[in-house]
Enzyme design. Sequence first.
Site, PDB file in Angstrom:
ATOM      1  N   ARG A 144     -11.737   6.247  10.432  1.00  0.00           N
ATOM      2  CA  ARG A 144     -11.536   4.402  10.553  1.00  0.00           C
ATOM      3  C   ARG A 144     -12.496   3.667  10.255  1.00  0.00           C
ATOM      4  NH1 ARG A 144      -6.683   1.734   9.586  1.00  0.00           N
ATOM      5  NH2 ARG A 144      -6.759  -0.196  10.670  1.00  0.00           N
ATOM      6  N   ASP A 190      -9.214  -6.697  -3.839  1.00  0.00           N
ATOM      7  CA  ASP A 190      -8.550  -4.909  -3.582  1.00  0.00           C
ATOM      8  C   ASP A 190      -9.309  -3.558  -4.202  1.00  0.00           C
ATOM      9  OD1 ASP A 190      -7.736  -3.441  -2.591  1.00  0.00           O
ATOM     10  OD2 ASP A 190      -5.633  -3.824  -3.081  1.00  0.00           O
ATOM     11  N   HIS A 225      -8.098  -5.336   0.267  1.00  0.00           N
ATOM     12  CA  HIS A 225      -6.808  -4.525  -0.284  1.00  0.00           C
ATOM     13  C   HIS A 225      -6.005  -5.914   1.500  1.00  0.00           C
ATOM     14  CE1 HIS A 225      -4.174  -1.067   0.142  1.00  0.00           C
ATOM     15  NE2 HIS A 225      -4.409  -0.656   0.612  1.00  0.00           N
ATOM     16  N   ASP A 226      -6.497  -5.330   2.384  1.00  0.00           N
ATOM     17  CA  ASP A 226      -6.198  -6.347   4.235  1.00  0.00           C
ATOM     18  C   ASP A 226      -5.178  -7.506   3.561  1.00  0.00           C
ATOM     19  OD1 ASP A 226      -6.244  -4.529   5.449  1.00  0.00           O
ATOM     20  OD2 ASP A 226      -7.804  -5.189   6.800  1.00  0.00           O
ATOM     21  N   SER A 233       0.343  -1.544  -0.350  1.00  0.00           N
ATOM     22  CA  SER A 233       0.648   0.282   0.031  1.00  0.00           C
ATOM     23  C   SER A 233       0.840   1.079   0.437  1.00  0.00           C
ATOM     24  CB  SER A 233      -0.861   0.386   1.191  1.00  0.00           C
ATOM     25  OG  SER A 233      -1.835   1.238   1.158  1.00  0.00           O
TER      26      SER A 233
END
Lengths: 369, 369
Positions: B224, B317, B350-351, B154
Amino acid sequence: MSGTLGYVETQRVVLADQDDPLLLRGGGRLDHVEVAYETYGTLSPARDNAIFVCHALTGDAHAAGLHLGAKKRGWWDNLIGPGKPVDTDRFFVISPNLLGGCSGTTGPLSTDPATGTPYCLDFPMLHMTDLVAVHRRLAARLGVERLYAVVGGSLGGMQALQWVIDDPDALDRALLVAASSRLSAENIAFSSVGREAIMSDPDFCGGRYVEQGVFPWRGQKVARMMAHINYVSPQSLEAKFGHRRRSHGDDWTLQPDYEVEHYLQHQGQVFLDRFDALSYLYLTRLLDYFDPFADPGTAAALRRTRTRFQLTSFDSDWRFDSAQSAALTEQLRDLGVEVDWAELASPFGHDSFLLEPPGYHERIAKFLA
Amino acid sequence: MSGTLGYVETQRVVLADQDDPLLLRGGGRLDHVEVAYETYGTLSPARDNAIFVCHALTGDAHAAGLHLGAKKRGWWDNLIGPGKPVDTDRFFVISPNLLGGCSGTTGPLSTDPATGTPYCLDFPMLHMTDLVAVHRRLAARLGVERLYAVVGGSLGGMQALQWVIDDPDALDRALLVAASSRLSAENIAFSSVGREAIMSDPDFCGGRYVEQGVFPWRGQKVARMMAHINYVSPQSLEAKFGHRRRSHGDDWTLQPDYEVEHYLQHQGQVFLDRFDALSYLYLTRLLDYFDPFADPGTAAALRRTRTRFQLTSFDSDWRFDSAQSAALTEQLRDLGVEVDWAELASPFGHDSFLLEPPGYHERIAKFLA
């Protein structure tokens, strides 16, 4: 020939009172329900030409035409009017603000007859069937027993589905655009963040902000900005804004700079004038909990209906994506319901249902012919 | 044999002072830069086995191993360790907290030597090249002139790219995972909503919240929660949570009820303990503005580099999707740079770069072999 409606007015009618309260699915009751609605066109002597329009999350009764003194036409004016797909030369169109809303129909900011003060968080949780119950009262009050069609996009489409379940004999046609019979975990997640933004705003005041003379505008703005990203598509944002900025070169700032940021700021800001935070909480929650096929009575109702369904979804919609329409199509067909479903190409995401991507209006016109 | 690192400690080093300030790309300067970092493994006598790890938006120096008394291992512990893909038996691994961060390295909450008070919003805007400048000072301070590899996911991958641009001869390999060379309008839109949530929180106090003894926790939590939806995939949320609720039947509530909501509440809450709102503003903004190929010097630098790139992206992602890695691959290859790009199947969004989808660690190990 296709024309546009002229001036229209929003009407109001009381549809529930202490003698005839609205008993809610969740167990509560409303002793006073007032509904704001508009009608376009004329009911035929045979009373067989009525089309009921159900609006989406933040819509209102003003679907078409122009209010005196206003500049902006109704939110579905491109679809509804003389010679248009929902042809007001031919159909009698009924368009109310929904229960729980904030544009004339009874909702959380309405006065609780029991206390004389606004309901706020004492307003009961609403189920889809409660919204439909009010719609049915309105149709009956206007002398309509049977509907030629119910048409709705997004949450509007879900009301149409619930209507068939609640009264399988009342509709000839149900037109659902960009709808869903069950939200995804991601859908619920986004709505939950929006509610968190609103309820954690200090000006939310435990829901009694109106009495404090304040509004949770910071949180409501954040909720709307985020939701708006959901309503459009990545490709439409890219095409419309790309990397265009208002500042130049290395003149960087933490404040909005990219055009897409200014656009979201605008979307968030104008929302504050036209929508109430409590209605937003109640109606997003109603969407989360909507799960009609989990209800044991649904299958039996749908098995006996002769209502014909038309489902339309859009390939770039990631709010209620085509997979959700595909799933609903399968659920309905498994019960013997006639469904015409099509996924249309459109770059505009969920908001496509308010626009005119190729084939969309033609498709609705044909189903109503 | 694959093992794990034992106890590790975070070190601190001063890398800029008034005699040797850090001159920033945006025009400002920092007269005191302190960096928190960890190292694993041993630098070879030839000093040719150093791998530099760049962390993502909310990471820190603690990439692997265990801190004394802590239960949780470093954030990339599955990748870094004896016998692991980034093999600490073989490599000397350097992992700092980045400039602008809030975990030991100089950032917005650090004391401004000119005033003796925290910088807050007087902290200068950071460019990717400023982060890399500090990394380069740290490598030099540790006796490393040339890097065997720089690895990052990232934002970490973007630092690796910038490093090659800034010093085309310094790296043998650059490994970028789930990275981008230019954010999409949607990426910027989401970040902008997060910043709006933080900056509109009354406890943000114009950025000087620390001096007021408060924190913009409400806004930071909302930011968040929203961002977390971006980091996972719709399918992983669906598989993990579906429609599971804590209440039952018609016992509806506006408060969190679905498991996915409780999960987001948890993610938002724990973030408050470990991250600072101002760092979040500065670092998300750095990402928005990152656009190295708009810089006229980039092409020349990349044309002459012999650094070999490995890009890895994940099919689910949607934060920095495969199209962004594809675009970067094309940009690099057009300049004659050697790029090995692969899109891997992984349901975790994405993680995925922090997890172990099939083929991922093998791929990194092979490139480092």
